[in-house]
Scaffold this motif. Sequence first.
Motif, PDB file in Angstrom:
ATOM      1  N   VAL A  90       0.838  -1.201   0.000  1.00  0.00           N
ATOM      2  CA  VAL A  90       0.000   0.000   0.000  1.00  0.00           C
ATOM      3  C   VAL A  90       0.871   1.248   0.000  1.00  0.00           C
ATOM      4  CG1 VAL A  90      -1.689   1.321   1.318  1.00  0.00           C
ATOM      5  CG2 VAL A  90      -1.930  -1.161   1.117  1.00  0.00           C
ATOM      6  N   LEU A  91       1.917   1.260   0.807  1.00  0.00           N
ATOM      7  CA  LEU A  91       2.809   2.419   0.877  1.00  0.00           C
ATOM      8  C   LEU A  91       3.553   2.618  -0.439  1.00  0.00           C
ATOM      9  CD1 LEU A  91       4.241   2.060   4.494  1.00  0.00           C
ATOM     10  CD2 LEU A  91       2.621   3.749   3.661  1.00  0.00           C
ATOM     11  N   ARG A  92       3.970   1.525  -1.051  1.00  0.00           N
ATOM     12  CA  ARG A  92       4.644   1.647  -2.342  1.00  0.00           C
ATOM     13  C   ARG A  92       3.715   2.250  -3.386  1.00  0.00           C
ATOM     14  NH1 ARG A  92       8.050  -4.052  -3.158  1.00  0.00           N
ATOM     15  NH2 ARG A  92       9.693  -3.593  -1.601  1.00  0.00           N
ATOM     16  N   ALA A  93       2.453   1.813  -3.371  1.00  0.00           N
ATOM     17  CA  ALA A  93       1.484   2.365  -4.315  1.00  0.00           C
ATOM     18  C   ALA A  93       1.255   3.852  -4.049  1.00  0.00           C
ATOM     19  CB  ALA A  93       0.162   1.596  -4.225  1.00  0.00           C
ATOM     20  N   ALA A  94       1.206   4.230  -2.761  1.00  0.00           N
ATOM     21  CA  ALA A  94       0.994   5.638  -2.414  1.00  0.00           C
ATOM     22  C   ALA A  94       2.173   6.496  -2.868  1.00  0.00           C
ATOM     23  CB  ALA A  94       0.796   5.767  -0.904  1.00  0.00           C
ATOM     24  N   HIS A  95       3.397   6.023  -2.642  1.00  0.00           N
ATOM     25  CA  HIS A  95       4.574   6.780  -3.062  1.00  0.00           C
ATOM     26  C   HIS A  95       4.679   6.836  -4.580  1.00  0.00           C
ATOM     27  CE1 HIS A  95       6.313   7.582   0.850  1.00  0.00           C
ATOM     28  NE2 HIS A  95       6.146   6.321   1.204  1.00  0.00           N
ATOM     29  N   ALA A  96       4.262   5.751  -5.238  1.00  0.00           N
ATOM     30  CA  ALA A  96       4.267   5.770  -6.706  1.00  0.00           C
ATOM     31  C   ALA A  96       3.284   6.801  -7.239  1.00  0.00           C
ATOM     32  CB  ALA A  96       3.929   4.378  -7.248  1.00  0.00           C
ATOM     33  N   GLY A  97       2.136   6.945  -6.545  1.00  0.00           N
ATOM     34  CA  GLY A  97       1.163   7.953  -6.950  1.00  0.00           C
ATOM     35  C   GLY A  97       1.702   9.361  -6.834  1.00  0.00           C
ATOM     36  N   LEU A  98       2.530   9.618  -5.805  1.00  0.00           N
ATOM     37  CA  LEU A  98       3.117  10.943  -5.630  1.00  0.00           C
ATOM     38  C   LEU A  98       4.080  11.293  -6.758  1.00  0.00           C
ATOM     39  CD1 LEU A  98       3.844  10.995  -1.781  1.00  0.00           C
ATOM     40  CD2 LEU A  98       2.095  12.273  -3.016  1.00  0.00           C
ATOM     41  N   ARG A  99       4.660  10.254  -7.374  1.00  0.00           N
ATOM     42  CA  ARG A  99       5.602  10.500  -8.473  1.00  0.00           C
ATOM     43  C   ARG A  99       4.962  10.265  -9.845  1.00  0.00           C
ATOM     44  NH1 ARG A  99       8.637   7.451  -4.691  1.00  0.00           N
ATOM     45  NH2 ARG A  99       8.260   5.573  -5.919  1.00  0.00           N
ATOM     46  N   SER A 100       3.665   9.985  -9.862  1.00  0.00           N
ATOM     47  CA  SER A 100       2.998   9.609 -11.102  1.00  0.00           C
ATOM     48  C   SER A 100       2.728  10.824 -11.999  1.00  0.00           C
ATOM     49  CB  SER A 100       1.676   8.901 -10.787  1.00  0.00           C
ATOM     50  OG  SER A 100       0.892   8.764 -11.943  1.00  0.00           O
ATOM     51  N   PRO A 101       3.135  10.770 -13.269  1.00  0.00           N
ATOM     52  CA  PRO A 101       2.795  11.859 -14.205  1.00  0.00           C
ATOM     53  C   PRO A 101       1.285  11.986 -14.404  1.00  0.00           C
ATOM     54  CG  PRO A 101       4.566  10.479 -15.083  1.00  0.00           C
ATOM     55  CD  PRO A 101       4.022   9.771 -13.882  1.00  0.00           C
ATOM     56  N   PHE A 102       0.571  10.859 -14.312  1.00  0.00           N
ATOM     57  CA  PHE A 102      -0.878  10.891 -14.505  1.00  0.00           C
ATOM     58  C   PHE A 102      -1.537  11.754 -13.437  1.00  0.00           C
ATOM     59  CE2 PHE A 102      -5.032   9.222 -13.209  1.00  0.00           C
ATOM     60  CZ  PHE A 102      -5.749   9.389 -14.398  1.00  0.00           C
ATOM     61  N   TRP A 103      -1.198  11.505 -12.161  1.00  0.00           N
ATOM     62  CA  TRP A 103      -1.819  12.275 -11.083  1.00  0.00           C
ATOM     63  C   TRP A 103      -1.337  13.715 -11.078  1.00  0.00           C
ATOM     64  CZ3 TRP A 103      -6.139  10.769  -9.464  1.00  0.00           C
ATOM     65  CH2 TRP A 103      -6.430   9.403  -9.334  1.00  0.00           C
ATOM     66  N   SER A 104      -0.113  13.922 -11.516  1.00  0.00           N
ATOM     67  CA  SER A 104       0.370  15.298 -11.649  1.00  0.00           C
ATOM     68  C   SER A 104      -0.466  16.064 -12.671  1.00  0.00           C
ATOM     69  CB  SER A 104       1.842  15.297 -12.066  1.00  0.00           C
ATOM     70  OG  SER A 104       2.327  16.610 -12.232  1.00  0.00           O
ATOM     71  N   ALA A 105      -0.789  15.395 -13.787  1.00  0.00           N
ATOM     72  CA  ALA A 105      -1.630  16.031 -14.809  1.00  0.00           C
ATOM     73  C   ALA A 105      -3.062  16.188 -14.312  1.00  0.00           C
ATOM     74  CB  ALA A 105      -1.598  15.208 -16.094  1.00  0.00           C
ATOM     75  N   ALA A 106      -3.563  15.194 -13.561  1.00  0.00           N
ATOM     76  CA  ALA A 106      -4.946  15.252 -13.076  1.00  0.00           C
ATOM     77  C   ALA A 106      -5.157  16.395 -12.096  1.00  0.00           C
ATOM     78  CB  ALA A 106      -5.323  13.928 -12.410  1.00  0.00           C
ATOM     79  N   LEU A 107      -4.105  16.800 -11.391  1.00  0.00           N
ATOM     80  CA  LEU A 107      -4.221  17.870 -10.409  1.00  0.00           C
ATOM     81  C   LEU A 107      -3.937  19.244 -11.004  1.00  0.00           C
ATOM     82  CD1 LEU A 107      -2.543  16.170  -7.311  1.00  0.00           C
ATOM     83  CD2 LEU A 107      -4.972  16.441  -7.803  1.00  0.00           C
ATOM     84  N   HIS A 108      -3.828  19.315 -12.324  1.00  0.00           N
ATOM     85  CA  HIS A 108      -3.648  20.619 -12.966  1.00  0.00           C
ATOM     86  C   HIS A 108      -4.917  21.456 -12.768  1.00  0.00           C
ATOM     87  CE1 HIS A 108      -2.974  23.670 -16.048  1.00  0.00           C
ATOM     88  NE2 HIS A 108      -1.710  23.294 -16.068  1.00  0.00           N
TER      89      HIS A 108
END
Length: 300
Positions: A114-132
């Motif tokens: 779960v923690l690995r998935a959470a940290h991967a989300g923080l570095r994810s280009p997809f979520w970075s774009a979604a939070l524009h």
Amino acid sequence: MPPIDQWVAFEPLAGSPVAIAALLLAALYLRGAIWMWRHGRRWAIARTASFLIGCALIFAVTTFGVNRLATESITALVFQQITLLTVVPPLLIAGSPGRLLLRSTPHTGLGRLVLRAAHAGLRSPFWSAALHPVVAIVTAMLLYPVLYLTDAISVVMRVPFGHDALLFVVLVLGVVAATPLWSSDPLPRVPSFAARFVDIAVEIQIHAVFGLILLRTSTPLFSAYANPAGGHDPILDQAIAGALVWTYAELPLFVVLIVCLSRWRAREVRTSRQRQKVEDAELDSYNEYLASLSRGRNRS
């Protein structure tokens, strides 16, 4: 519009799967908060209350009579949508669920994944774009003018499970759009205050125009609600929905606008003070240099 007693009638069998998801989220959050308290770690009760109130609102608007009435009253549907899109997300985000997840999840077994998935989300280009910030504007356009003024809402409501799917999408998009404005958790993208201000201002205008159209249109706009089963006036129902957009939907945006401006000003004041300290230090250093030169000339 249907009588108020039909809105508040508890109808668990008419509940949406989103209501079950809300109960699950509340249980997971409470588990994390209790784990923090048992291990002597600080976790604010205010955050916990905010998140649980958000979950309670999700459960209420997707389980009580308003959920059934949403199939025959556009006012009920708009009330559901506004609650899930603009009222609930700030409450959930203020609970800092991301920070609680990182602090309360064990670092062994399933917790490590779960923690690995959470940290991967923080570095994810997809979520970075979604939070524009543009995403929030596009979301407001899709879920108000485009969905309603093209009468696509009638198609959605007639499709099996279309209503449940709409509620889920509205909630998810509302959280994504509100996260850059409200979150204090670590994020893959942190928009500037100027971008947040423009985002909020545009959303307010979208709501205002859409609400005005509902208020001023004298013919039914939505085929699925033109002949309501309850026998109420569809034009009046439509106008009340417009009034909700003008009031209930706008209030959270004005609140976040005030918060955004106050935080922006606080940051500018803090930056100005830091700059002033640096300039004062440089001036003191320069004055000390001039004084040393003067002492040197006096000795000679």
